[in-house]
Design a protein around this motif. Structure first.
Motif, short mmCIF file in Angstrom:
data_model
loop_
_atom_site.label_atom_id
_atom_site.label_comp_id
_atom_site.label_asym_id
_atom_site.label_seq_id
_atom_site.Cartn_x
_atom_site.Cartn_y
_atom_site.Cartn_z
N GLU A 392 0.82 -1.22 0.00
CA GLU A 392 0.00 0.00 0.00
C GLU A 392 0.86 1.26 0.00
OE1 GLU A 392 -3.40 2.11 2.84
OE2 GLU A 392 -2.88 0.00 3.12
N ALA A 393 2.02 1.22 0.66
CA ALA A 393 2.88 2.39 0.76
C ALA A 393 3.83 2.52 -0.43
CB ALA A 393 3.69 2.32 2.05
N GLY A 394 3.78 1.58 -1.36
CA GLY A 394 4.72 1.62 -2.48
C GLY A 394 6.15 1.37 -2.06
N ALA A 395 6.31 0.68 -0.94
CA ALA A 395 7.65 0.39 -0.42
C ALA A 395 8.24 -0.82 -1.14
CB ALA A 395 7.56 0.13 1.09
N TYR A 396 9.50 -1.10 -0.85
CA TYR A 396 10.14 -2.27 -1.45
C TYR A 396 9.59 -3.54 -0.80
CZ TYR A 396 13.68 0.41 -4.01
OH TYR A 396 14.32 1.24 -4.89
N GLU A 397 9.05 -4.39 -1.63
CA GLU A 397 8.54 -5.67 -1.15
C GLU A 397 9.31 -6.83 -1.75
OE1 GLU A 397 4.39 -8.28 -1.25
OE2 GLU A 397 4.46 -6.30 -2.18
#
Length: 985
Positions: A392-397
């Motif tokens: 959701e946060a557009g973080a590195y997954e």
């Protein structure tokens, strides 16, 4: 005293390092004694006397010298015993540092070409395979590029030293090595010695006893510390060294998408018999590991922003940079303010598109910062789905999301002629990302098979289908396969379950909310049947674990090992299952429990044969088999020198992919320092490469038949003693510190799966207790009688031939020989007469007779007149092993005496309820230690006597000062003896 060795000394071989080893041992002992005299001048004199008495006994071996030692130690006051025990414990740990520095010196001399390598390294393996074995460089290159070693760190409770002490000893090791490896002025030498003194003094003034039990989260943080300080930095350095070796053979570098190593973990995922590992625990350790990875990458990316200042780039990189720069320029003020608020090292304002590398790296830095913030929120709010929050946060997954722009930069630099820049820190970062991912080390989940059966039983009962637990294997398989091939949900919401069953299901549901790359395998301990595997596959589907974790049965007991090929054959014969695993089946084989079940020799042969048969089954069904070796650190749990252990495996069982556990104190021994870590990676790479391209020859039929008979005979003797002898368990509990080991606070897991006898005791405390008592029984029991029976049938020449020409048999006997050299029947007898009821003494006499018989028969096979007489090739991985054991002995013997006396004092105190014991310590340091808040550190005596770590914990109450003193003395001796007996192999 000389602190350097000349090049001529180095060329003379590892034996000439002994002088340096002895000098270092003397130096650190002198430093320690000067500190002890400063704080406790009277006690220092007594420690000096005890060391001299111990040295005299270790040299003379006379009963009179031993009695002098015992008499002197027995006369010590309780507070003196604590400090004497602590003194010898510290001196042993300091001595171990001298051995580590000695090994580093030898390794350095090998790399400089000043002496031959005692074991193979990757460079030597490359040369041997191409020049001696006649393989083409391309064949070797292809094999190297396809191989992977996965090292799985576990928190098994065998690392007795606190992290606080490990850090201080690391300083001593580093400074001592500096004395040898660096040309120094007199001023620098004095300053280095003062640094050593400061670290030794800080260690001495640190409480070496853990006053509270670590949580699984603590264990994970301890494991992660090795990555942040050592492993993360050494991995790219090692890959760079392999690149150099390949270039010397005219071969290209390793491909960027091929990594030689992967890392896994059981810390916070191993719930087998550990009630402290819950679904929330697993979530916590996953988040902690991802935070460690993100922090490491953030530093690397920020550093690259200073390096990659060039403007020339490929069209693809230019397009990406322009897109990012345009987006940032539309909100330049806000971007600058936000980066300033984040206190970045530099580059706060939006970077112009004329610096394309920095534009992309700046964007990556922002995403890494955001990823870190999301992970912090996940720690604070346990109800958040980690996977959903990151997305959701557009973080590195996903690690590849991070690797793609870096690969684009690398390709751009190569395309524009800037290869040297591409092959510097950018290449290292790419390799770190491909090795460690965003998880640093992927977490395995381990649970006992019976727990899954309980959940399936609850489901079938709730649905009115009957009792799954009572079904035979055929009916279970039919039911599981029907459900797996169907689409109907099986587990209705709100179904009644016990707390234990709910926890199993909660764990599966938690896995569905964690990033997929943070998870490794799902290990089923005590796996016995194909249905054990399919039940976990079904439970993953029912709880939404996508993608599903690979399910790995762990075969541990002798019967389970023998049945393993049939179990895997049943699974692979099913078309649905073969499609499900995509052509790869992983199996884990357990060294610790099989050894406890059947004895070391029978277990070793069962493991050997099982591996061969599993590979054959997989080949029959066209499936690639990956074997996961559950090795411990000690020989009794499958430990031993890395190169020797791998090279002695059956041909065709490794095939370029090795997965192995690194347990307890072995983590420190293999990864505690950068040079040691480099050597560890080198040994694994070399051994796996040679196992694939130069496997050992198959044993002759005659050897196999004789080995099978040896295994059967040794197992019969072992089981007749351990499980078939009346009062043996009572003798074990009385003559060892087994019931007290649970109070060490060195692990989060109980020492027993449940209350009971030896059957319920875990393998680690079983072996640990015998090691402390110096009999080392689990390693050798049964072997002497098996060899004797073979001799009586005329097989002595065959056994000697097997030892000379079969790596498996050579390594097995060499490791047993090493342990026998550390065993001491006289000290074991002292424990017995100090602690054991006279009616049980005949058992000790029998065990010591069996020990002597084993020593004699081993020497016949290895053709020696004394143990460790002249190192064999496989023992050369630890040069001068016999001398190292001799140097340790005078430190260990007083600790054994103190431990037996402390055990006797504690047990009598408990039996008598403390009546008549008057003790008022006078040493301020001891008074301070004994007055620690008991609620934070102490078990009530009744609770400890009821079963130690496995017993019920009683309400914390203050201890009598005498009991507290003896308890502390005992804990210190346990740690010290563990240091003295650590695997010198």
């Amino acid at each position: 005293m000389s602190y350097r060795m000349s090049a001529s000394d180095l060329r003379m071989g590892p034996g000439h390092f002994l002088t340096g080893l002895r000098n270092d041992d003397s130096l650190l002992r002198q430093v320690f004694f000067s500190i002890l005299r400063h704080h406790h001048p009277n006690l220092a004199a007594k420690v000096d006397v005890i060391y001299a008495l111990s040295q005299a006994w270790c040299t003379s071996q006379s009963d009179s010298d031993f009695e002098l030692l015992v008499k002197y130690v027995s006369d010590l006051k309780p507070e003196e015993r604590i400090l004497v025990a602590s003194s010898f414990s510290h001196m042993l740990n300091l001595h171990n540092l001298t051995e580590e520095v000695n090994s580093s010196q030898i390794g350095r001399a090998v790399r400089l070409g000043e002496m031959d390598s005692p074991t193979r390294d990757t460079n030597h393996s490359l040369l041997k395979l191409t020049t001696v074995n006649g393989l083409s460089p391309q064949q070797v290159y292809d094999s190297l590029c396809s191989q992977t070693v996965e090292l799985v760190l576990t928190a098994h409770p065998t690392q007795a030293l606190r992290a606080s002490l490990l850090k201080k000893y690391a300083i001593v090791r580093r400074e001592l090595d500096t004395l040898h490896s660096k040309r120094m002025s007199e001023y620098e030498k004095i300053e280095t010695l003062e640094s050593i003194r400061a670290a030794v003094q800080a260690a001495w003034r640190t409480d070496e006893i853990r006053r509270s039990k670590p949580t699984p989260q603590d264990e994970m943080r301890g494991g992660l510390a090795y990555f942040s300080t050592v492993i993360f930095d050494v991995v790219p350095v090692f890959h760079r060294r392999v690149d150099t070796a390949l270039e010397k053979l005219g071969l290209p570098r390793l491909p960027l998408d091929r990594m030689l190593f992967k890392f896994g973990s059981w810390m916070g995922g191993d719930r087998d018999g550990n009630p402290n590992v819950t679904a929330d625990t697993t979530r916590d350790v996953v988040v902690l590991a991802r935070l460690e990875a993100v922090n490491a990458y953030f530093k690397q990316v920020e550093g690259l922003m200073f390096d990659l200042s060039m403007w020339r780039c490929s069209p693809e990189l230019k397009e990406l940079a322009q897109r990012i720069a345009a987006a940032e320029s539309r909100d330049a003020v806000r971007v600058a303010e936000e980066r300033k608020r984040r206190n970045y090292a530099d580059f706060w304002a939006p970077i112009p598109a004329t610096e394309p590398f920095r534009v992309v790296l700046s964007h990556m830095r922002d995403r890494l910062y955001n990823t870190r913030q999301v992970l912090h929120q996940c720690l604070i709010h346990p109800a958040l789905s980690v996977r959903a929050a990151l997305r959701e946060a557009g973080a590195y997954e996903d690690a590849e999301d991070m690797a793609r722009p870096l690969q684009l930069m690398y390709d751009s630099l190569v395309a524009t002629g800037d290869e040297s820049v591409a092959h510097a820190r950018l290449l290292d970062l790419l390799r770190q990302i491909r090795t460690f991912g965003l998880s640093m080390m992927a977490l395995d989940i381990r649970q006992e098979s019976a727990r899954h059966t309980e959940v399936m039983d609850a489901v079938t009962r709730y649905l009115g289908l009957g009792a799954y637990a009572g079904w035979d294997e055929g009916r279970r398989l039919a039911f599981l396969l029907e459900q797996l091939q169907g689409k109907r949900p099986l587990m209705p919401p709100g179904m009644d379950m016990s707390p234990e069953e709910r926890e199993v299901v909660a764990t599966f549901r938690m896995l569905s909310e964690l990033p997929a790359d943070s998870l490794g395998a799902y290990i089923i301990s005590m796996a016995k049947t194909a249905s054990d595997v399919l039940a976990v596959v079904l439970l993953q589907r029912e709880t939404g674990v996508r993608p599903a974790l690979r399910v790995v049965p762990l075969f541990e007991t002798l019967d389970d090992l023998h049945n393993a090929p049939a179990t895997i054959s049943t699974l692979l014969a099913n078309d649905w299952y073969r499609n499900h695993i995509n052509g790869v089946q992983e199996c884990m084989i357990g060294y610790s429990d099989s050894g406890k079940d059947a004895g070391r020799l029978a277990a070793a042969w069962a493991l050997y044969e099982t591996q061969e048969k599993l590979v054959a089954v997989a080949r029959e069904y066209g499936v690639r088999l990956v074997l996961f070796h559950g090795r411990g650190g000690t020989v009794g749990r499958g430990g031993g020198p890395t190169h020797m252990a791998i090279r002695s495996q059956p041909a065709g069982t490794i095939n370029g992919h090795l997965r192995v556990t690194v347990q307890g104190e072995i983590i420190e021994q293999q990864f505690g320092e950068k040079e040691v870590c480099f050597r560890t990676l080198d040994l694994y790479t070399s051994a796996v490469l040679e196992a694939a391209l130069d496997p050992p020859p198959a044993p002759r039929a005659e050897w196999r038949a004789l080995m099978g008979q040896l295994a059967a005979d040794s197992c019969d003797t072992y089981r007749s003693v351990v499980y078939g002898t009346p009062d043996f368990y009572e003798y074990f509990m009385q003559s060892t510190a087994a019931s007290e080991l649970g109070r060490l606070n060195i692990g989060s897991r109980p020492s027993s799966r449940k209350q009971g006898g030896i059957e319920t005791l875990r393998a680690i405390p079983w072996i640990f207790a015998w090691t402390q008592q110096r009999l080392h029984l689990p390693v050798w029991l049964g072997i002497g009688e098996a060899l004797e029976a073979a001799f009586s049938k005329g097989h002595q020449p065959v056994l000697q031939d097997m030892y000379a020409n079969w790596p498996f048999f050579t390594s097995t006997l060499d490791l047993v020989e090493m342990v026998l050299a550390k065993a001491d029947a006289r000290l074991s007898a002292f424990y017995e007469r100090t602690l054991v009821e006279p009616r049980l003494a005949h058992l000790g006499e029998r065990l010591r007779s069996l020990l002597a018989n084993t020593q004699s028969n081993i020497l016949i096979v290895v053709r020696k007149s004394a143990l460790l007489e002249g190192n064999t090739p496989s023992q050369m991985s630890t040069p001068n092993l016999d001398e190292k054991i001799r140097l340790r002995s005078p430190y260990v013997a007083p600790l054994n005496v103190l431990q037996a006396l402390s055990l006797r004092g504690l047990r009598r105190f408990r039996e008598q309820g403390g009546d008549g014991v008057e003790y008022n310590p006078s040493d301020p340091e001891i008074i301070d230690l004994l007055s620690r808040d008991p609620k934070a550190s102490r078990w009530r005596a009744a609770g400890a006597a009821a079963g130690g770590e496995g017993g019920a914990q009683q309400p914390q109450q203050p201890q009598h000062p005498y009991q507290a003193a003896m308890d502390d003395c005992l804990m210190i001796t346990i740690k010290g003896i563990a240091a003295g007996m650590q695997n010198t192999g």
